[in-house]
Design a protein around this motif. Structure first.
Motif, short mmCIF file in Angstrom:
data_model
loop_
_atom_site.label_atom_id
_atom_site.label_comp_id
_atom_site.label_asym_id
_atom_site.label_seq_id
_atom_site.Cartn_x
_atom_site.Cartn_y
_atom_site.Cartn_z
N ASP A 116 -6.72 8.88 -1.90
CA ASP A 116 -7.83 8.61 -0.99
C ASP A 116 -8.08 9.88 -0.19
N GLY A 145 -8.90 -3.10 3.14
CA GLY A 145 -8.53 -2.02 4.07
C GLY A 145 -9.34 -2.21 5.34
N THR A 146 -8.75 -2.88 6.31
CA THR A 146 -9.52 -3.24 7.50
C THR A 146 -9.88 -2.04 8.37
N ASN A 147 -9.11 -0.93 8.23
CA ASN A 147 -9.44 0.24 9.06
C ASN A 147 -10.82 0.76 8.68
N ASP A 148 -11.02 0.96 7.38
CA ASP A 148 -12.33 1.45 6.94
C ASP A 148 -13.37 0.35 6.94
N ARG A 201 0.22 4.92 0.08
CA ARG A 201 -0.88 5.88 0.27
C ARG A 201 -0.51 7.18 -0.45
N CYS A 210 -4.26 -4.69 3.85
CA CYS A 210 -3.29 -3.61 4.02
C CYS A 210 -3.68 -2.66 5.13
N GLY A 211 -4.73 -2.96 5.91
CA GLY A 211 -5.10 -2.11 7.05
C GLY A 211 -4.24 -2.48 8.25
N GLU A 230 -13.12 -1.95 1.32
CA GLU A 230 -13.21 -1.16 2.56
C GLU A 230 -14.66 -0.94 2.97
N ARG A 259 -13.73 5.47 13.00
CA ARG A 259 -12.44 4.81 13.29
C ARG A 259 -11.54 5.66 14.18
N MET A 303 -9.68 -1.69 -3.55
CA MET A 303 -9.69 -1.96 -2.12
C MET A 303 -11.07 -2.42 -1.68
N LEU A 348 0.86 -1.20 0.00
CA LEU A 348 0.00 0.00 0.00
C LEU A 348 0.88 1.23 0.00
N ARG A 353 -15.49 10.86 -1.04
CA ARG A 353 -14.08 10.63 -0.70
C ARG A 353 -13.52 9.52 -1.58
N ARG A 363 -1.87 3.15 -4.47
CA ARG A 363 -3.30 3.45 -4.31
C ARG A 363 -3.55 4.86 -4.85
N GLU A 415 -1.99 9.77 -1.38
CA GLU A 415 -2.49 11.07 -0.91
C GLU A 415 -1.59 11.66 0.18
N LYS A 436 -8.60 12.38 5.86
CA LYS A 436 -7.46 12.91 5.10
C LYS A 436 -7.93 13.99 4.12
#
Ligand code: PEP
Ligand code: MG
Length: 553
Positions: free
Chosen positions: A328, A434-437, A289, A484-485, A413, A447, A411, A287, A351, A325, A291, A333
């Motif tokens: 994002d 993306g486990t965070n989202d 990122r 990738c989270g 998410e 989150r 992803m 990943l 987003r 990626r 952005e 962000k």
């Protein structure tokens, strides 16, 4: 969060075990007792300016003594305390009769309110601002600088929250763990703890534990044990030492004890972070990122500027897998050049790849820049889009990526993407979860909220079930499915993910050794048993316990 007399539970952020006495930061300034109004406005403005200059200089000196993220964080504090808007607000208050101390308090208060309303990453900066307020007021009052002590013996630093000025220069030899009552997994405390490599727990109910109390901090399970049994504590520490030694010895490639291959990859954000990751055992980048490389910009970077940044990452991992990626932007962000001016609910708003609907040029220019960087470096990066909700979105993205002879993926998410993984895979060559989202959207829980940390825990069985569905769809299609989270950085959860059928794990570079060694220490069958136990569990705690048993931990 569980609370009983002896064991407290918070949100685990950095794994590892630490045993030691609690130290706490010196109490801040009592804002209720600031000197009253003054008449000499010019004199007060000068006192304010002198105090800000003194605090800035101290922070700058610490930044010079620090490196990497720590130095960056301190320099961001210097910029914040000298911010023009803050100075103007303070000057207005002084003109209205306030003393310099009251002006600092009032101006900082206005900004805290504004940041809190903005939410997301901005809200997390309120701790930084409150810290600066205390430092400037202490300077004005001629008091010692508030902040953390330098302990003589290895100690556990416990606080409500920690400001960058406190955490950036900590010495991991004497500050062996960080525990905060507030803060989320993305707060500065968490970022610095990852860099220091000390166990860290946030959002833990520890406000009443006095300095001097002996505690055992388990950054893997998120527990703080008060006055632990010495023999049990020593056994855990010995095991932790062995784990750290195995992590340091891990050189890759990733896989289980019995040879089932699992790629262990790094998450990066620009050329320098990719260079650093390359020095470790990461096999590639899972990943990038993109952005984060452009976060502070007012204007969209040109194709040439973007190509330069992407090229730097590709060069760092020459001949290796690199997954870029696309931007994002939005929610936690926000980016000035990409996002809408205002949305009532940005996490559910326009987003990530949704920005391309109103602004298709943004996506196509980025893909041009990636294709240009790929051609210049003779690399073939994989390219994935964030925040994909439907197969139609995946198809549209894949078409644009293939037109540029790159490899498309998306992803996962959003729960709809996991539920329709099979359909998404008809259009793209890989998926990355993306486990965070995915946790945030599955559990409908912000989150970044410390209050909801138990819900956004990626060990939630509902989240694991969606991961299992996605991995199964990948296996059926014969296409890779990575994670990738942050979940991939949790050594025990990484084994569960392998058992669920995930083919690659991508994480902060600092976690690569620990996760690689953990996966290498177990068999695929053990991973599958751990995954089965976690899926059957009724709660994150039960999932952890079931997995631990299956993995012999
Ligand atoms: C995620 O959501 O898990 C992810 C990897 O993306 P980010 O954390 O950047 O939103
Ligand atoms: Mg995400």
């Amino acid at each position: 969060m569980a609370t009983n007399a002896q064991v407290r539970t918070g949100t685990p952020v950095v794994q590892g075990i630490a045993l030691g006495p609690v130290v706490r930061p010196a109490p801040g300034i009592d804002l209720g007792e600031l000197p009253g109004p003054r008449t000499d406005a010019e004199g007060e403005k000068q006192r304010y300016a002198d105090a800000v200059a003194a605090v800035s200089e101290r922070l700058r000196a610490r930044a010079r003594a620090a490196t990497g993220v720590a130095a960056e964080v301190l320099l961001a504090q210097v910029a914040l305390v000298g911010d023009k808007g803050l100075r103007k607000s303070a000057a207005r208050l002084i003109d209205a009769g306030a003393g310099a101390e009251q002006a600092m308090d009032g101006a900082a208060g206005q900004f805290v309110e504004m940041f809190t309303k903005l939410g997301g990453l901005m809200a997390e900066r309120t701790t930084d601002l409150c810290d600066l307020r205390s430092r400037v007021i202490a300077e004005l009052l001629g008091r010692p600088e508030p902040g953390v002590p330098s302990p003589d013996v290895p100690s556990v630093l416990m606080a409500d929250d920690l400001a960058p000025a406190d955490t950036a220069t900590l010495d991991p030899a004497t500050t062996i763990a960080l525990v905060t009552r507030l803060g989320g997994p993305t707060s500065h405390t968490a970022i610095i703890a990852r860099q220091l490599g000390v166990p860290c727990i946030v959002a833990a109910p520890v406000g009443d534990i006095p300095a001097g109390t002996t505690v055992l901090v388990d950054g893997g399970s998120g527990t703080i044990t008060i006055d632990p049994d010495p023999a049990e504590a020593q056994a855990l520490i010995a095991r932790d030492r062995a784990t750290r030694a195995a992590a340091a010895a891990f050189t890759g490639p990733g896989g289980t004890q019995d040879g089932h291959r699992v790629q262990v990859l790094a998450n990066v954000q620009d050329g320098p972070s990719a260079e650093r990751a390359r020095r470790g055992a990461a096999e590639g980048v899972g990943l990038f990122r993109s952005e984060l490389a452009f976060l502070g910009r007012d204007h969209e970077p040109t194709v040439e500027q973007q190509s330069e940044v992407y090229g730097a990452v590709l060069r760092a991992f020459e001949g290796r897998k690199v997954v870029i990626r696309t931007l994002d932007a939005g929610s936690d962000k926000p980016m000035k050049f990409a996002n809408l001016a205002h949305e009532d609910n940005p996490a559910l708003g326009v987003r990530g790849s949704r920005l391309a609907v109103a602004n298709p040029g943004l996506m196509s220019r980025q893909l041009d820049a990636i294709a240009d960087a790929a051609a210049r470096t003779a690399q073939s990066p994989w390219v994935m889009a964030p925040m994909i909700a439907t197969a139609a979105e995946a198809a549209d993205f894949a078409r644009q990526v293939r037109e540029r002879s790159l490899t498309p993926g998306v992803m996962v998410e959003i729960p709809s993407a996991a539920l329709r993984a099979r359909e998404l895979l008809q259009h793209v060559d890989f998926l990355s979860i993306g486990t965070n989202d995915l946790s945030q959207y599955t559990m409908a829980a912000d989150r970044l909220s410390a209050d909801l940390a138990e819900l956004t825990d990626p060990w939630q069985p509902a989240v694991l079930q969606l991961i299992e569905m996605t991995a199964r769809a990948g296996a059926e299609a014969g296409k890779p499915v990575g994670v990738c989270g942050e979940a991939a950085a949790d050594a025990m959860l990484a084994c569960v993910l392998v058992g669920l059928g995930v083919t690659s794990l991508s994480m902060a570079a600092s976690a690569v050794g620990t996760v690689g060694a953990a996966v290498a220490g177990v068999s695929l069958e053990q991973c599958r048993r751990a995954a089965g136990a976690a899926l059957e569990a009724a709660s994150p705690a039960a999932a952890r316990a079931g997995a631990a048993e299956a993995l012999g931990r």
